[in-house]
Enzyme design. Structure first.
Site, PDB file in Angstrom:
ATOM      1  N   LYS A   1      -9.843  -2.569   1.373  1.00 17.18           N
ATOM      2  CA  LYS A   1      -9.541  -1.435   2.242  1.00 17.18           C
ATOM      3  C   LYS A   1     -10.284  -0.171   1.801  1.00 17.18           C
ATOM      4  O   LYS A   1     -10.781   0.589   2.630  1.00 17.18           O
ATOM      5  CB  LYS A   1      -8.023  -1.181   2.275  1.00 17.18           C
ATOM      6  CG  LYS A   1      -7.220  -2.324   2.903  1.00 17.18           C
ATOM      7  CD  LYS A   1      -7.720  -2.612   4.285  1.00 17.18           C
ATOM      8  CE  LYS A   1      -6.908  -3.550   5.145  1.00 17.18           C
ATOM      9  NZ  LYS A   1      -6.267  -4.705   4.605  1.00 17.18           N
TER      10      LYS A   1
ATOM     11  N   SER B   1      -1.489  -3.712  10.229  1.00 12.04           N
ATOM     12  CA  SER B   1      -1.103  -4.580   9.118  1.00 12.04           C
ATOM     13  C   SER B   1       0.140  -5.396   9.460  1.00 12.04           C
ATOM     14  O   SER B   1       1.109  -4.862  10.008  1.00 12.04           O
ATOM     15  CB  SER B   1      -0.830  -3.721   7.889  1.00 12.04           C
ATOM     16  OG  SER B   1      -1.979  -2.949   7.593  1.00 12.04           O
TER      17      SER B   1
ATOM     18  N   ARG C   1       1.997 -12.116  -0.681  1.00  9.96           N
ATOM     19  CA  ARG C   1       0.638 -12.400  -0.197  1.00  9.96           C
ATOM     20  C   ARG C   1       0.050 -13.638  -0.864  1.00  9.96           C
ATOM     21  O   ARG C   1       0.400 -13.971  -1.998  1.00  9.96           O
ATOM     22  CB  ARG C   1      -0.275 -11.205  -0.516  1.00  9.96           C
ATOM     23  CG  ARG C   1       0.106  -9.907   0.188  1.00  9.96           C
ATOM     24  CD  ARG C   1      -0.641  -9.727   1.481  1.00  9.96           C
ATOM     25  NE  ARG C   1      -0.084  -8.690   2.334  1.00  9.96           N
ATOM     26  CZ  ARG C   1      -0.633  -8.312   3.490  1.00  9.96           C
ATOM     27  NH1 ARG C   1      -1.733  -8.885   3.928  1.00  9.96           N
ATOM     28  NH2 ARG C   1      -0.073  -7.395   4.234  1.00  9.96           N
TER      29      ARG C   1
ATOM     30  N   TYR D   1      -1.433  -3.576  -6.831  1.00  3.43           N
ATOM     31  CA  TYR D   1      -1.281  -4.260  -5.549  1.00  3.43           C
ATOM     32  C   TYR D   1      -2.584  -4.277  -4.735  1.00  3.43           C
ATOM     33  O   TYR D   1      -3.281  -3.266  -4.658  1.00  3.43           O
ATOM     34  CB  TYR D   1      -0.159  -3.617  -4.711  1.00  3.43           C
ATOM     35  CG  TYR D   1      -0.167  -4.159  -3.299  1.00  3.43           C
ATOM     36  CD1 TYR D   1       0.325  -5.441  -3.035  1.00  3.43           C
ATOM     37  CD2 TYR D   1      -0.742  -3.449  -2.257  1.00  3.43           C
ATOM     38  CE1 TYR D   1       0.256  -5.973  -1.766  1.00  3.43           C
ATOM     39  CE2 TYR D   1      -0.812  -3.980  -0.975  1.00  3.43           C
ATOM     40  CZ  TYR D   1      -0.311  -5.245  -0.740  1.00  3.43           C
ATOM     41  OH  TYR D   1      -0.392  -5.780   0.526  1.00  3.43           O
TER      42      TYR D   1
ATOM     43  N   HIS E   1     -10.752  -2.646  11.175  1.00  2.00           N
ATOM     44  CA  HIS E   1      -9.649  -3.492  10.691  1.00  2.00           C
ATOM     45  C   HIS E   1      -9.423  -4.598  11.719  1.00  2.00           C
ATOM     46  O   HIS E   1      -8.439  -4.587  12.457  1.00  2.00           O
ATOM     47  CB  HIS E   1      -8.399  -2.618  10.535  1.00  2.00           C
ATOM     48  CG  HIS E   1      -7.257  -3.274   9.818  1.00  2.00           C
ATOM     49  ND1 HIS E   1      -5.946  -2.853   9.961  1.00  2.00           N
ATOM     50  CD2 HIS E   1      -7.212  -4.293   8.924  1.00  2.00           C
ATOM     51  CE1 HIS E   1      -5.153  -3.593   9.198  1.00  2.00           C
ATOM     52  NE2 HIS E   1      -5.890  -4.478   8.562  1.00  2.00           N
TER      53      HIS E   1
ATOM     54  N   ARG F   1       0.840  -1.189   0.000  1.00  2.00           N
ATOM     55  CA  ARG F   1       0.000   0.000   0.000  1.00  2.00           C
ATOM     56  C   ARG F   1       0.879   1.243   0.000  1.00  2.00           C
ATOM     57  O   ARG F   1       2.008   1.233   0.482  1.00  2.00           O
ATOM     58  CB  ARG F   1      -0.913   0.007   1.230  1.00  2.00           C
ATOM     59  CG  ARG F   1      -2.094  -0.958   1.118  1.00  2.00           C
ATOM     60  CD  ARG F   1      -3.008  -0.905   2.336  1.00  2.00           C
ATOM     61  NE  ARG F   1      -2.329  -1.355   3.533  1.00  2.00           N
ATOM     62  CZ  ARG F   1      -1.752  -0.576   4.429  1.00  2.00           C
ATOM     63  NH1 ARG F   1      -1.810   0.738   4.324  1.00  2.00           N
ATOM     64  NH2 ARG F   1      -1.142  -1.099   5.476  1.00  2.00           N
TER      65      ARG F   1
ATOM     66  N   CYS G   1       0.557  -7.641  11.727  1.00  2.00           N
ATOM     67  CA  CYS G   1       0.800  -7.763  13.169  1.00  2.00           C
ATOM     68  C   CYS G   1       0.034  -8.915  13.803  1.00  2.00           C
ATOM     69  O   CYS G   1      -0.151  -8.949  15.022  1.00  2.00           O
ATOM     70  CB  CYS G   1       0.482  -6.448  13.874  1.00  2.00           C
ATOM     71  SG  CYS G   1       1.684  -5.160  13.500  1.00  2.00           S
TER      72      CYS G   1
HETATM   73  P1  GTP Z   1      -2.537  -7.866   7.316  1.00  2.00           P
HETATM   74  O1  GTP Z   1      -3.020  -8.900   6.359  1.00  2.00           O
HETATM   75  O2  GTP Z   1      -1.431  -7.018   6.753  1.00  2.00           O
HETATM   76  O3  GTP Z   1      -3.617  -7.005   7.892  1.00  2.00           O
HETATM   77  O4  GTP Z   1      -1.763  -8.631   8.505  1.00  2.00           O
HETATM   78  P2  GTP Z   1      -2.186  -9.543   9.760  1.00  2.00           P
HETATM   79  O5  GTP Z   1      -2.469  -8.677  10.932  1.00  2.00           O
HETATM   80  O6  GTP Z   1      -3.232 -10.518   9.379  1.00  2.00           O
HETATM   81  O7  GTP Z   1      -0.818 -10.268  10.103  1.00  2.00           O
HETATM   82  P3  GTP Z   1      -0.390 -11.827  10.036  1.00  2.00           P
HETATM   83  O8  GTP Z   1      -1.227 -12.699  10.917  1.00  2.00           O
HETATM   84  O9  GTP Z   1      -0.313 -12.217   8.610  1.00  2.00           O
HETATM   85  O10 GTP Z   1       1.074 -11.776  10.671  1.00  2.00           O
HETATM   86  C1  GTP Z   1       2.125 -11.002  10.157  1.00  2.00           C
HETATM   87  C2  GTP Z   1       3.448 -11.517  10.636  1.00  2.00           C
HETATM   88  O11 GTP Z   1       3.493 -11.552  12.054  1.00  2.00           O
HETATM   89  C3  GTP Z   1       3.745 -12.923  10.125  1.00  2.00           C
HETATM   90  O12 GTP Z   1       5.073 -12.982   9.645  1.00  2.00           O
HETATM   91  C4  GTP Z   1       3.570 -13.766  11.360  1.00  2.00           C
HETATM   92  O13 GTP Z   1       4.384 -14.918  11.332  1.00  2.00           O
HETATM   93  C5  GTP Z   1       3.925 -12.832  12.522  1.00  2.00           C
HETATM   94  N1  GTP Z   1       3.162 -13.168  13.748  1.00  2.00           N
HETATM   95  C6  GTP Z   1       1.822 -13.407  13.826  1.00  2.00           C
HETATM   96  N2  GTP Z   1       1.460 -13.765  15.085  1.00  2.00           N
HETATM   97  C7  GTP Z   1       2.579 -13.726  15.827  1.00  2.00           C
HETATM   98  C8  GTP Z   1       2.864 -13.995  17.217  1.00  2.00           C
HETATM   99  O14 GTP Z   1       1.995 -14.327  18.020  1.00  2.00           O
HETATM  100  N3  GTP Z   1       4.171 -13.841  17.618  1.00  2.00           N
HETATM  101  C9  GTP Z   1       5.154 -13.463  16.750  1.00  2.00           C
HETATM  102  N4  GTP Z   1       6.403 -13.362  17.236  1.00  2.00           N
HETATM  103  N5  GTP Z   1       4.928 -13.229  15.424  1.00  2.00           N
HETATM  104  C10 GTP Z   1       3.671 -13.351  14.973  1.00  2.00           C
HETATM  105  C1  SPV Z   2      -3.066  -4.596   5.147  1.00  2.00           C
HETATM  106  O1  SPV Z   2      -2.112  -3.940   4.679  1.00  2.00           O
HETATM  107  O2  SPV Z   2      -3.582  -4.341   6.261  1.00  2.00           O
HETATM  108  C2  SPV Z   2      -3.603  -5.744   4.390  1.00  2.00           C
HETATM  109  C3  SPV Z   2      -3.137  -5.949   3.028  1.00  2.00           C
HETATM  110  O3  SPV Z   2      -4.453  -6.457   4.891  1.00  2.00           O
HETATM  111  S1  SPV Z   2      -3.964  -4.890   1.916  1.00  2.00           S
HETATM  112  O4  SPV Z   2      -5.204  -5.565   1.487  1.00  2.00           O
HETATM  113  O5  SPV Z   2      -3.076  -4.678   0.790  1.00  2.00           O
HETATM  114  O6  SPV Z   2      -4.300  -3.636   2.554  1.00  2.00           O
HETATM  115 MN    MN Z   3      -5.112  -5.738   6.864  1.00  4.69          MN
END
Ligand code: GTP
Ligand code: SPV
Ligand code: MN
Length: 586
Positions: free
Chosen positions: A209, A251, A367, A200, A229, A72, A253
């Site tokens: 979004k 994002s 992704r 993207y 979110h 983004r 996290c």
């Molecule tokens: P968006 O799709 O961008 O909104 O992200 P999201 O919040 O769904 O994040 P996602 O669950 O994909 O995690 C992002 C990164 O954080 C990955 O590389 C995970 O492996 C890492 N991660 C997720 N949960 C944990 C956790 O409990 N501990 C740690 N150390 N890392 C984590």
């Molecule tokens: C984020 O960035 O929080 C995502 C990926 O979930 S996107 O759909 O590109 O915003």
């Molecule tokens: Mn997101």
């Protein structure tokens, strides 16, 4: 005039866009299998899709973006309202007239030699009163393929639009993919979006979004609901009772990971159900509870770090019917990424021979796009028109220091402050520096379609709108020790924190009151089967009074940038916390 729809406004809009962008063809998407087949063949022919190993990953494809178009772009994303104050300090702003003029000039003739796809879609179950429809016009077949997975797209959505008469208009063109000519513009008062220059996800799949957060948050304010979110999960106890939880983390996290959690072995009979992993729309029901739907139909998830150890549910979905964007590949053409396993990839995310000197093999923001139905923990409650009732809301972020593993807000208003005060280290999901702590209220900094001060006022107003509101909590899985190692194991072990949260909501477990909120006593967290030294658990549950006083000063300075519009109730909550911290330190 097109005869593809009985909705005159839609037909006129499509005709006017065609006049401006001059496509060779116009294709109305129905969502049929034959259409998907035709698009897939087209994408393979053009090279936008590369086939992956059909034995190991049937019906799955690799898309490699322009290397300058992988995340983004917050600095190119605008909220366009007549009055700048309505967009707020949290958004880039332009007047609607200036924005239309700027972007329309870039759309002129932009689809020459291309097909213009018209995609009617529904965000949320097709028969849910909480759902909302939109139409995306795009010149990218890759976008169509993704929207097909991420939304309820095609004929049923068009039928609902024709029945209801309303829809969000989203115009997208990849333009020339130049960051110089890239803009993501939102016109909340017109319920419309214009995006150009990027293919993207968050910039191009306009149902996500752009519509489901920026435009929807604006609509939600006037209509009395919330567009957030947040992931949504159901936690089932051995007795078969299910509590639903919504959680907002910025994002990359941890939302996808928490939404698909598999409990540790010691949690016999417990189960986590996945409702959604990124967006949550909720509104008060007649019972005074908040009822939530997941407006998406698929997952657009972070690939790196996904493994058998961290997120087995996610890994298992990715073996078929998946679009991978910007991952690496192995010698035998399987998708590969950092954290998956110890194989060495053959090609990196730019299609080059893999060379560690060029950095990670898979882009850190690579992704997957996959249907929710492929997720083993997906629950059919996600399709329920009325949604699911929410027992707890969790906020969280990446904080190396200070912020405890978990705490509970003392009231709804205090919880709104906890959300407004969120901060997190930046990630690869957006362009720019990674790892800097920034304020990201409710994980909505990049996504709130109006002034945050008004948004917090809207959040506060729910205290009068619903009398059975969820408890509000804050978590931090990302505390680090002196050696830069994570202090909390995270992933499946986050179940231990979820259990405490749900027990708190039922009044089954006590807590220690501190200035920042209620914390579990170390003995209240179930650590059966976990090798975690008690001193480390104590450190994770410590409240550093001096550190928090400094944090509160930073929060006050940040909230102060919202000036007169900042709700009095939020200032009052802030003052209460600061006074108690000062008293404790005296
Ligand atoms: P968006 O799709 O961008 O909104 O992200 P999201 O919040 O769904 O994040 P996602 O669950 O994909 O995690 C992002 C990164 O954080 C990955 O590389 C995970 O492996 C890492 N991660 C997720 N949960 C944990 C956790 O409990 N501990 C740690 N150390 N890392 C984590
Ligand atoms: C984020 O960035 O929080 C995502 C990926 O979930 S996107 O759909 O590109 O915003
Ligand atoms: Mn997101």
């Amino acid at each position: 005039m097109s005869s593809n729809t009985s909705n005159a406004a839609l037909a006129e809009w499509v005709a006017s866009v065609a006049k401006l962008t001059e496509p060779d063809n116009i294709q109305w998407c129905t969502g049929s299998d034959a259409e998907n087949q035709q698009l897939t063949e087209l994408l393979l022919e053009s090279g936008d899709f590369k086939p992956l190993n059909p034995q190991t990953h049937p019906n799955s494809y690799l898309h490699l973006s322009d290397p300058e178009d992988v995340a983004r772009v917050e600095h190119l994303t605008f909220i366009c309202t007549p009055d700048e104050a309505d967009a707020g300090p949290n958004n880039n702003w332009m007047t609607p007239a200036a924005a239309h003029a700027k972007i329309d000039a870039l759309y002129r003739g932009a689809m020459r030699g291309r097909t213009m796809y018209v995609i009617p879609y529904c965000m949320g179950p097709i028969d849910s009163p909480l759902s909302r429809c939109g139409v995306e016009i795009t010149d990218s077949a890759y976008v169509v393929a993704n929207m097909r997975i991420m939304t309820r797209m095609g004929a049923p959505a068009l039928a609902r639009i024709e029945r209801e008469g309303t829809f969000v208009k989203g115009l997208h063109s990849i333009g020339d993919l130049s960051p110089e000519r890239r803009f993501i513009m939102h016109f909340p008062e017109e319920l419309s979006i214009k995006s150009i220059g990027s293919g993207y996800g968050g910039n191009a799949l306009l149902g996500e979004k752009c519509h489901a957060l920026r435009i929807a948050s604006y609509q939600a304010r006037t209509e009395g609901w919330l567009a957030e979110h947040m992931l949504i999960l159901g936690l089932e106890s051995p007795a078969g009772e299910i509590h639903y939880v919504a959680a907002a983390f910025p994002s990359a996290c941890g939302k996808t990971n928490l939404a698909m959690l598999i409990p540790p072995e010691s949690y016999k009979g417990w189960k986590i159900w996945t409702v959604g992993d990124d967006i949550c729309w909720m509104r008060p029901g007649s019972d005074g509870r908040l009822w939530a739907i997941n407006p998406e139909a698929g997952f657009f998830g972070v690939v790196p770090g996904t493994s058998e150890q961290t997120n087995p549910n996610a890994l298992s979905m990715l073996y078929q019917d998946t679009i991978f964007t910007n991952v690496a590949t192995t010698e035998d053409n399987q998708p590969w990424w950092e954290g998956l396993d110890d194989r060495t990839p053959a090609k990196d995310w730019q299609g080059r021979d893999y060379d560690p000197a060029n950095g990670p093999a898979a882009h850190p923001n690579s992704r997957f796009t996959v249907s929710s139905k492929r997720c083993p923990s997906y629950t059919d409650k996600a399709e329920a028109p009325q949604g699911v009732p929410i027992s707890a809301i969790i906020f969280g972020g990446r904080r190396e220091r200070l912020v405890p593993l978990v705490f509970e807000a003392k009231s709804w208003a205090h919880g709104v402050l906890v959300g407004a005060a969120m901060a997190s280290e930046t990630t690869a999901a957006a362009t720019g520096a990674v790892g800097l702590v920034r304020r990201d209220p409710m994980a909505m900094q990049p996504f709130c379609g109006y002034n945050f001060a008004d948004y917090w006022e809207h959040w506060l107003s729910f205290a009068d709108k619903a009398d059975n509101l969820p408890g509000i909590f804050h978590v931090n899985w990302f505390r680090k020790d002196a050696n830069d190692g994570f202090m909390w194991p995270g992933f499946g072990d986050n179940m231990r924190v979820l259990e405490w949260i749900v027990e708190r909501c039922q009044g089954l477990v006590s807590a220690t009151e501190t200035a920042v909120g209620y914390l579990p006593r170390p003995a209240d967290l179930n650590i059966d089967g976990l090798e975690l030294p008690i001193e480390q658990l104590e450190a994770l549950l410590e409240v550093d009074q001096q550190g928090w006083l400094e944090e509160m000063d930073q929060i006050a300075a940040y909230l102060g940038t919202y000036g007169e519009r900042l709700p009095e109730a939020l200032k009052a909550e802030l003052l209460l916390v600061k006074e108690q911290l000062a008293r404790n330190l005296a």
